[in-house]
Design an enzyme around this catalytic site. Structure first.
Site, PDB file in Angstrom:
ATOM      1  N   LYS A  47      53.507  15.889  92.172  1.00 39.76           N
ATOM      2  CA  LYS A  47      52.656  16.660  93.031  1.00 39.76           C
ATOM      3  C   LYS A  47      51.341  16.658  92.974  1.00 39.76           C
ATOM      4  O   LYS A  47      50.582  16.330  93.986  1.00 39.76           O
ATOM      5  CB  LYS A  47      53.308  18.287  93.153  1.00 39.76           C
ATOM      6  CG  LYS A  47      54.759  18.235  93.165  1.00 39.76           C
ATOM      7  CD  LYS A  47      55.332  19.787  93.112  1.00 39.76           C
ATOM      8  CE  LYS A  47      54.877  20.437  91.840  1.00 39.76           C
ATOM      9  NZ  LYS A  47      55.595  20.032  90.356  1.00 39.76           N
TER      10      LYS A  47
ATOM     11  N   ARG B  25      56.860  28.974  95.027  1.00 37.71           N
ATOM     12  CA  ARG B  25      57.846  28.327  93.874  1.00 37.71           C
ATOM     13  C   ARG B  25      58.997  29.278  93.749  1.00 37.71           C
ATOM     14  O   ARG B  25      59.771  29.032  92.997  1.00 37.71           O
ATOM     15  CB  ARG B  25      56.931  28.735  92.581  1.00 37.71           C
ATOM     16  CG  ARG B  25      56.788  27.248  91.875  1.00 37.71           C
ATOM     17  CD  ARG B  25      56.103  27.570  90.638  1.00 37.71           C
ATOM     18  NE  ARG B  25      55.922  26.627  89.769  1.00 37.71           N
ATOM     19  CZ  ARG B  25      55.170  25.610  89.412  1.00 37.71           C
ATOM     20  NH1 ARG B  25      54.173  25.374  90.322  1.00 37.71           N
ATOM     21  NH2 ARG B  25      55.314  24.697  88.455  1.00 37.71           N
TER      22      ARG B  25
ATOM     23  N   ARG C 252      52.314  12.811  80.020  1.00 35.25           N
ATOM     24  CA  ARG C 252      50.918  13.229  80.745  1.00 35.25           C
ATOM     25  C   ARG C 252      49.978  13.824  80.063  1.00 35.25           C
ATOM     26  O   ARG C 252      50.063  14.224  78.897  1.00 35.25           O
ATOM     27  CB  ARG C 252      51.551  14.585  81.694  1.00 35.25           C
ATOM     28  CG  ARG C 252      50.520  15.178  82.603  1.00 35.25           C
ATOM     29  CD  ARG C 252      50.805  16.052  83.493  1.00 35.25           C
ATOM     30  NE  ARG C 252      51.694  17.097  83.220  1.00 35.25           N
ATOM     31  CZ  ARG C 252      52.304  17.968  84.216  1.00 35.25           C
ATOM     32  NH1 ARG C 252      52.206  17.613  85.734  1.00 35.25           N
ATOM     33  NH2 ARG C 252      52.953  18.987  83.836  1.00 35.25           N
TER      34      ARG C 252
ATOM     35  N   ARG D  40      48.802  19.163  77.996  1.00 33.52           N
ATOM     36  CA  ARG D  40      49.057  20.473  78.257  1.00 33.52           C
ATOM     37  C   ARG D  40      49.915  20.858  77.255  1.00 33.52           C
ATOM     38  O   ARG D  40      51.031  20.581  76.911  1.00 33.52           O
ATOM     39  CB  ARG D  40      49.634  20.495  79.770  1.00 33.52           C
ATOM     40  CG  ARG D  40      48.490  20.424  80.649  1.00 33.52           C
ATOM     41  CD  ARG D  40      49.145  20.307  82.103  1.00 33.52           C
ATOM     42  NE  ARG D  40      50.198  21.469  82.298  1.00 33.52           N
ATOM     43  CZ  ARG D  40      50.712  21.363  83.689  1.00 33.52           C
ATOM     44  NH1 ARG D  40      50.183  20.612  84.533  1.00 33.52           N
ATOM     45  NH2 ARG D  40      51.907  22.376  83.808  1.00 33.52           N
TER      46      ARG D  40
ATOM     47  N   ARG E 257      61.271  24.900  81.807  1.00 33.42           N
ATOM     48  CA  ARG E 257      60.520  24.541  83.051  1.00 33.42           C
ATOM     49  C   ARG E 257      61.552  24.199  84.410  1.00 33.42           C
ATOM     50  O   ARG E 257      61.576  24.469  85.340  1.00 33.42           O
ATOM     51  CB  ARG E 257      59.366  23.817  82.980  1.00 33.42           C
ATOM     52  CG  ARG E 257      58.185  24.724  82.428  1.00 33.42           C
ATOM     53  CD  ARG E 257      57.023  23.880  81.786  1.00 33.42           C
ATOM     54  NE  ARG E 257      56.187  23.249  82.822  1.00 33.42           N
ATOM     55  CZ  ARG E 257      55.849  22.127  82.841  1.00 33.42           C
ATOM     56  NH1 ARG E 257      55.910  21.525  81.717  1.00 33.42           N
ATOM     57  NH2 ARG E 257      54.963  21.630  83.940  1.00 33.42           N
TER      58      ARG E 257
HETATM   59  P1  ADP Z   1      53.618  21.601  87.248  1.00 29.86           P
HETATM   60  O1  ADP Z   1      52.600  20.554  87.797  1.00 29.86           O
HETATM   61  O2  ADP Z   1      54.265  20.786  86.023  1.00 29.86           O
HETATM   62  O3  ADP Z   1      54.845  21.735  88.152  1.00 29.86           O
HETATM   63  P2  ADP Z   1      51.926  23.714  87.466  1.00 29.86           P
HETATM   64  O4  ADP Z   1      50.583  22.998  87.082  1.00 29.86           O
HETATM   65  O5  ADP Z   1      52.272  23.555  88.912  1.00 29.86           O
HETATM   66  O6  ADP Z   1      52.998  22.698  86.778  1.00 29.86           O
HETATM   67  O7  ADP Z   1      52.308  25.177  86.861  1.00 29.86           O
HETATM   68  C1  ADP Z   1      51.946  25.404  85.429  1.00 29.86           C
HETATM   69  C2  ADP Z   1      52.484  26.665  85.127  1.00 29.86           C
HETATM   70  O8  ADP Z   1      51.615  27.631  85.872  1.00 29.86           O
HETATM   71  C3  ADP Z   1      53.879  27.087  85.716  1.00 29.86           C
HETATM   72  O9  ADP Z   1      54.756  26.934  84.636  1.00 29.86           O
HETATM   73  C4  ADP Z   1      53.458  28.681  86.043  1.00 29.86           C
HETATM   74  O10 ADP Z   1      53.525  29.417  84.620  1.00 29.86           O
HETATM   75  C5  ADP Z   1      52.448  28.697  86.480  1.00 29.86           C
HETATM   76  N1  ADP Z   1      52.317  28.666  87.946  1.00 29.86           N
HETATM   77  C6  ADP Z   1      51.856  27.597  88.889  1.00 29.86           C
HETATM   78  N2  ADP Z   1      52.096  27.925  90.015  1.00 29.86           N
HETATM   79  C7  ADP Z   1      53.039  29.287  90.195  1.00 29.86           C
HETATM   80  C8  ADP Z   1      53.338  29.889  91.211  1.00 29.86           C
HETATM   81  N3  ADP Z   1      53.362  29.708  92.379  1.00 29.86           N
HETATM   82  N4  ADP Z   1      54.053  31.080  90.960  1.00 29.86           N
HETATM   83  C9  ADP Z   1      53.951  31.500  89.535  1.00 29.86           C
HETATM   84  N5  ADP Z   1      53.550  30.952  88.586  1.00 29.86           N
HETATM   85  C10 ADP Z   1      53.134  29.677  88.852  1.00 29.86           C
HETATM   86  P1  ADP Z   2      53.392  17.442  88.956  1.00 36.27           P
HETATM   87  O1  ADP Z   2      52.026  18.117  89.402  1.00 36.27           O
HETATM   88  O2  ADP Z   2      54.391  17.353  90.002  1.00 36.27           O
HETATM   89  O3  ADP Z   2      53.781  18.170  87.777  1.00 36.27           O
HETATM   90  P2  ADP Z   2      51.794  15.005  87.928  1.00 36.27           P
HETATM   91  O4  ADP Z   2      51.311  14.678  89.382  1.00 36.27           O
HETATM   92  O5  ADP Z   2      50.912  15.929  87.091  1.00 36.27           O
HETATM   93  O6  ADP Z   2      53.055  15.934  88.448  1.00 36.27           O
HETATM   94  O7  ADP Z   2      52.130  13.747  87.206  1.00 36.27           O
HETATM   95  C1  ADP Z   2      53.166  13.967  86.177  1.00 36.27           C
HETATM   96  C2  ADP Z   2      52.836  12.700  85.431  1.00 36.27           C
HETATM   97  O8  ADP Z   2      53.262  11.589  85.863  1.00 36.27           O
HETATM   98  C3  ADP Z   2      51.376  12.504  85.234  1.00 36.27           C
HETATM   99  O9  ADP Z   2      51.258  11.741  83.966  1.00 36.27           O
HETATM  100  C4  ADP Z   2      51.300  11.246  86.102  1.00 36.27           C
HETATM  101  O10 ADP Z   2      50.158  10.312  85.718  1.00 36.27           O
HETATM  102  C5  ADP Z   2      52.583  10.521  86.296  1.00 36.27           C
HETATM  103  N1  ADP Z   2      53.057  10.075  87.710  1.00 36.27           N
HETATM  104  C6  ADP Z   2      52.723  10.684  88.736  1.00 36.27           C
HETATM  105  N2  ADP Z   2      53.368   9.838  89.751  1.00 36.27           N
HETATM  106  C7  ADP Z   2      53.738   8.876  89.243  1.00 36.27           C
HETATM  107  C8  ADP Z   2      54.598   7.657  89.666  1.00 36.27           C
HETATM  108  N3  ADP Z   2      54.570   7.461  91.088  1.00 36.27           N
HETATM  109  N4  ADP Z   2      55.038   6.807  88.618  1.00 36.27           N
HETATM  110  C9  ADP Z   2      54.819   6.947  87.325  1.00 36.27           C
HETATM  111  N5  ADP Z   2      54.088   8.037  87.018  1.00 36.27           N
HETATM  112  C10 ADP Z   2      53.706   8.984  87.813  1.00 36.27           C
END
Ligand code: ADP
Ligand code: ADP
Length: 217
Positions: free
Chosen positions: A13, A88, A127, A160, A171
């Site tokens: 994302k 979410r 990541r 992270r 998660r």
């Molecule tokens: P990922 O990209 O791995 O899905 P995020 O960076 O979006 O994770 O979120 C990391 C953490 O921040 C989540 O596990 C949660 O604890 C918090 N968080 C992010 N967005 C929200 C939301 N919309 N509602 C509640 N908690 C959130």
């Molecule tokens: P999210 O915000 O949904 O948690 P991230 O954008 O942080 O996801 O991506 C999670 C991990 O996967 C990062 O290390 C990123 O570099 C890698 N990644 C993202 N898109 C791709 C893809 N199309 N193929 C392989 N790895 C990817």
């Protein structure tokens, strides 16, 4: 255009949000990034959010919603935005709908990034994030030229706290229980479109942009 990106943790994302937002010249609003900035800045909001984030649980809705309301009220978000990581759960989606209605608008489209669990775990486990500029890397799929150092700004890369195996599993459960119901919510609203998020980053971006053109005119 007013867009939401939804998908499991690690779906890509944040990676896609950056490209899509820049193609469309709209701000990318990532609740995870805003929480992490507050945690490293040591703010009250950060102190509150940290315990939930470390466990892999959602930060309480009232806190998250107030933060998003403030951000969406800023000037740069008036003509469009791309939300990454919000809503979410269904209550957050309902509040967002009301909030936008108050502003006299609504969402145009929700893009669901579709990847299987195994790929998600591979992506999360490798990541790495830059401490200085926030750019996201992957040790295998998108490695920087020098391990541990950001190509863009020379900053130090870190893993992270919530990308440890135990927390990753939790998660994913939280995603299935609380976030996945959004797929039917937005399908019923007629604004959900699924995007295959496997394969190279650029191909996923192209698929997402093609979906946007098809569904949002
Ligand atoms: P990922 O990209 O791995 O899905 P995020 O960076 O979006 O994770 O979120 C990391 C953490 O921040 C989540 O596990 C949660 O604890 C918090 N968080 C992010 N967005 C929200 C939301 N919309 N509602 C509640 N908690 C959130
Ligand atoms: P999210 O915000 O949904 O948690 P991230 O954008 O942080 O996801 O991506 C999670 C991990 O996967 C990062 O290390 C990123 O570099 C890698 N990644 C993202 N898109 C791709 C893809 N199309 N193929 C392989 N790895 C990817």
């Amino acid at each position: 255009m007013r867009l939401v990106l939804v998908g499991p943790p690690g779906a890509g994302k944040g990676t896609q949000a950056q490209f899509i937002a820049s193609h469309l010249s709209i701000p990318k609003i990532s609740t995870g990034d805003i929480f992490r900035a507050n945690v490293s800045g040591g703010t009250e909001l950060g102190k509150l959010a940290k315990e939930y984030m470390d466990r892999g649980d959602l930060v309480p809705d009232e806190v998250t919603v107030a933060m998003v309301r403030d951000r969406l009220s800023e000037k740069d978000a008036q003509d469009g935005f791309l939300l990454d990581g919000f809503p979410r759960n269904v209550p957050q989606a309902e509040i967002l709908k009301k909030m936008l209605a108050e502003f006299g608008t609504g969402l145009d489209l929700v893009l669901e990034l579709v990847v299987d669990d195994e790929e998600v775990v591979r992506r999360l486990a490798g990541r790495r994030t830059c401490r200085s500029c926030g750019k996201v890397w992957h040790v295998d799929f998108d490695p920087p030229a020098v391990p541990g150092v950001c190509d863009v700004c020379g900053g130090e890369l870190f893993q992270r706290d919530d990308d440890r195996e135990e927390t990753i599993r939790h998660r994913l459960e939280v995603y299935q229980e609380q976030t996945e119901p959004l797929i039917s919510f937005y399908t019923d609203e007629g604004i959900l479109v699924g995007v295959d998020a496997t394969g190279p980053v650029e191909e996923v971006t192209q698929r997402a942009m093609a979906a946007l053109r098809r569904f949002a005119g």
